[in-house]
Motif scaffolding. Structure first.
Motif, short mmCIF file in Angstrom:
data_model
loop_
_atom_site.label_atom_id
_atom_site.label_comp_id
_atom_site.label_asym_id
_atom_site.label_seq_id
_atom_site.Cartn_x
_atom_site.Cartn_y
_atom_site.Cartn_z
N GLU A 90 0.81 -1.21 0.00
CA GLU A 90 0.00 0.00 0.00
C GLU A 90 0.85 1.27 0.00
OE1 GLU A 90 -2.57 -0.54 3.38
OE2 GLU A 90 -3.57 -2.27 2.44
N ASN A 91 1.91 1.29 0.80
CA ASN A 91 2.70 2.51 0.95
C ASN A 91 3.78 2.67 -0.10
OD1 ASN A 91 1.09 2.96 3.14
ND2 ASN A 91 2.70 2.76 4.65
N ALA A 92 4.21 1.59 -0.72
CA ALA A 92 5.29 1.69 -1.71
C ALA A 92 4.79 1.35 -3.11
CB ALA A 92 6.46 0.80 -1.32
N VAL A 93 4.28 0.15 -3.29
CA VAL A 93 3.93 -0.33 -4.63
C VAL A 93 2.68 0.36 -5.17
CG1 VAL A 93 3.38 -2.36 -6.03
CG2 VAL A 93 5.08 -2.53 -4.19
N LEU A 97 2.16 2.70 -8.39
CA LEU A 97 1.18 2.45 -9.45
C LEU A 97 0.42 3.75 -9.78
CD1 LEU A 97 -0.38 -0.96 -8.33
CD2 LEU A 97 0.80 -0.54 -10.49
N ARG A 98 -0.02 4.45 -8.75
CA ARG A 98 -0.78 5.68 -8.95
C ARG A 98 0.07 6.74 -9.66
NH1 ARG A 98 -2.88 3.78 -4.11
NH2 ARG A 98 -5.14 3.54 -4.19
N VAL A 99 1.31 6.88 -9.24
CA VAL A 99 2.20 7.87 -9.84
C VAL A 99 2.38 7.59 -11.34
CG1 VAL A 99 4.63 8.64 -9.90
CG2 VAL A 99 3.44 8.44 -7.71
N HIS A 100 2.34 6.33 -11.70
CA HIS A 100 2.55 5.94 -13.11
C HIS A 100 1.24 5.67 -13.85
CE1 HIS A 100 6.92 5.98 -13.16
NE2 HIS A 100 6.82 5.64 -11.89
N ASP A 105 -5.79 -0.07 -11.05
CA ASP A 105 -5.17 -1.26 -10.46
C ASP A 105 -4.88 -1.04 -8.98
OD1 ASP A 105 -5.13 -2.84 -12.79
OD2 ASP A 105 -3.15 -2.10 -13.40
N ALA A 106 -4.32 0.11 -8.65
CA ALA A 106 -4.00 0.42 -7.25
C ALA A 106 -5.26 0.41 -6.39
CB ALA A 106 -3.29 1.76 -7.14
N ASP A 107 -6.31 1.02 -6.89
CA ASP A 107 -7.56 1.08 -6.12
C ASP A 107 -8.18 -0.30 -5.93
OD1 ASP A 107 -7.27 3.81 -5.85
OD2 ASP A 107 -8.76 4.32 -7.38
N ARG A 108 -8.17 -1.11 -6.99
CA ARG A 108 -8.76 -2.46 -6.90
C ARG A 108 -7.96 -3.33 -5.92
NH1 ARG A 108 -6.91 -5.88 -9.78
NH2 ARG A 108 -6.48 -4.61 -11.61
N GLU A 153 1.06 -11.88 -12.11
CA GLU A 153 0.98 -12.15 -13.55
C GLU A 153 0.66 -10.93 -14.39
OE1 GLU A 153 -1.75 -15.42 -14.07
OE2 GLU A 153 -0.50 -16.78 -12.87
N THR A 154 0.00 -9.94 -13.80
CA THR A 154 -0.45 -8.80 -14.59
C THR A 154 0.10 -7.47 -14.07
OG1 THR A 154 -2.49 -10.01 -15.08
CG2 THR A 154 -2.50 -7.64 -15.53
N VAL A 155 -0.26 -7.12 -12.85
CA VAL A 155 0.02 -5.77 -12.34
C VAL A 155 1.51 -5.52 -12.14
CG1 VAL A 155 -0.43 -4.13 -10.48
CG2 VAL A 155 -2.26 -5.63 -11.29
N PHE A 156 2.20 -6.42 -11.46
CA PHE A 156 3.62 -6.20 -11.18
C PHE A 156 4.46 -6.16 -12.46
CE2 PHE A 156 3.47 -8.01 -6.54
CZ PHE A 156 2.70 -6.93 -6.14
N PRO A 157 4.28 -7.11 -13.39
CA PRO A 157 5.08 -7.02 -14.63
C PRO A 157 4.82 -5.72 -15.41
CG PRO A 157 4.12 -9.21 -14.43
CD PRO A 157 3.51 -8.35 -13.35
N LYS A 158 3.57 -5.29 -15.43
CA LYS A 158 3.22 -4.05 -16.13
C LYS A 158 3.93 -2.86 -15.48
CE LYS A 158 -0.96 -1.34 -17.13
NZ LYS A 158 -2.41 -1.31 -16.88
N LEU A 159 3.92 -2.80 -14.14
CA LEU A 159 4.60 -1.70 -13.44
C LEU A 159 6.10 -1.78 -13.65
CD1 LEU A 159 4.57 0.77 -11.59
CD2 LEU A 159 4.59 -0.80 -9.63
#
Length: 183
Positions: A90-93, A97-100, A105-108, A153-159
Motif C-alpha cells: 500500500e505505501n510503496a507499490v 502504481l498511482r504515480v505511473h 489497479d492500485a484502487d482495486r 501475472e499482470t500488475v507487477f510485470p506491467k509496473l
C-alpha cells in the motif's frame, strides 16, 4: 551521597536496559524482514512473501479437529505476515502504481486488502474449533490466491515495465523500509 549514587546507578542501569532493548528490537526487525530483503527486487520479494503466506495456509488447513491452539497461532502468524505485506504494498507499490497512471489497479488491489482485513476480523471472532472455521479459511485463501495471481501475472510485470532500473531499485528500498516498520 548514598542516595545520589543510587540514583545515578539506577539511571545508568535504566539507560543500559533501554539501549539493549532498542538494539534487540532492531535486530528482530531485520531478522523478520531479511527473507524479503534477500529475495531480490520488490516484485520477487513480494512473490516470495505470497508463497510464505500460502505455506501458513497449508499448515492451518492441515490441522485436525481439536487443534484450536495451533490454528490460533497460525492465524496470528498469517495476520502478522499479511499486515507487513499490506504495508509494503500500500505505501510503496500501490503509490508507485498511482504515480505511473495505474490508478484503477492500485484502487482495486487496495480494495482487496479491505477484504483481507475483514476475513482476519471474522476469523478472529470465530472459535478455531468451529465447524466452519476451515471452510472460512479456504474461502479466504481462494480470495488471496486470486489477488496474488493478478499482482504477479499482470500488475507487477506491467509496473516493472514502465519503471527505469533506478526507479525499480528505489521501489525495492522503499518497500523494504515499509516492511521494517511493522516487522
Amino acid at each position: 551521597m548514598l542516595e545520589e549514587k543510587t540514583t545515578r546507578s539506577f539511571a545508568i542501569g535504566a539507560a543500559a536496559g533501554l539501549t539493549a532493548g532498542l538494539a534487540a528490537n532492531a535486530v528482530r526487525k531485520i531478522f523478520v524482514q531479511a527473507p524479503t530483503m534477500m529475495a531480490g527486487e520488490w516484485d520477487d520479494a513480494l512473490a516470495a512473501e505470497h508463497r510464505a503466506v500460502l505455506k501458513l495456509f497449508d499448515e492451518i488447513q492441515a490441522t485436525e479437529e481439536g487443534h484450536g491452539t495451533r490454528r490460533s497461532l497460525l492465524l496470528t502468524q498469517i495476520a502478522h505476515a499479511l499486515a507487513k505485506h499490506a504495508l509494503e504494498e500500500e505505501n510503496a507499490v500501490y503509490t508507485t502504481l498511482r504515480v505511473h497512471g495505474q490508478v484503477a489497479d492500485a484502487d482495486r488491489l487496495n480494495g482487496d486488502h479491505g477484504y483481507v482485513k475483514q476475513y482476519l476480523f471474522e476469523l478472529g471472532q470465530m472459535a478455531p474449533e468451529h465447524p466452519l472455521f476451515l471452510s472460512k479459511i479456504g474461502d479466504f485463501r481462494s480470495m488471496l490466491e486470486e489477488h496474488m495471481r493478478n499482482e504477479e501475472e499482470t500488475v507487477f510485470p506491467k509496473l516493472r515495465g514502465v519503471l527505469t532500473e533506478e526507479e525499480n531499485g528505489r521501489l525495492t528500498k522503499a518497500m523494504n523500509m515499509e516492511g521494517l516498520k511493522i516487522a
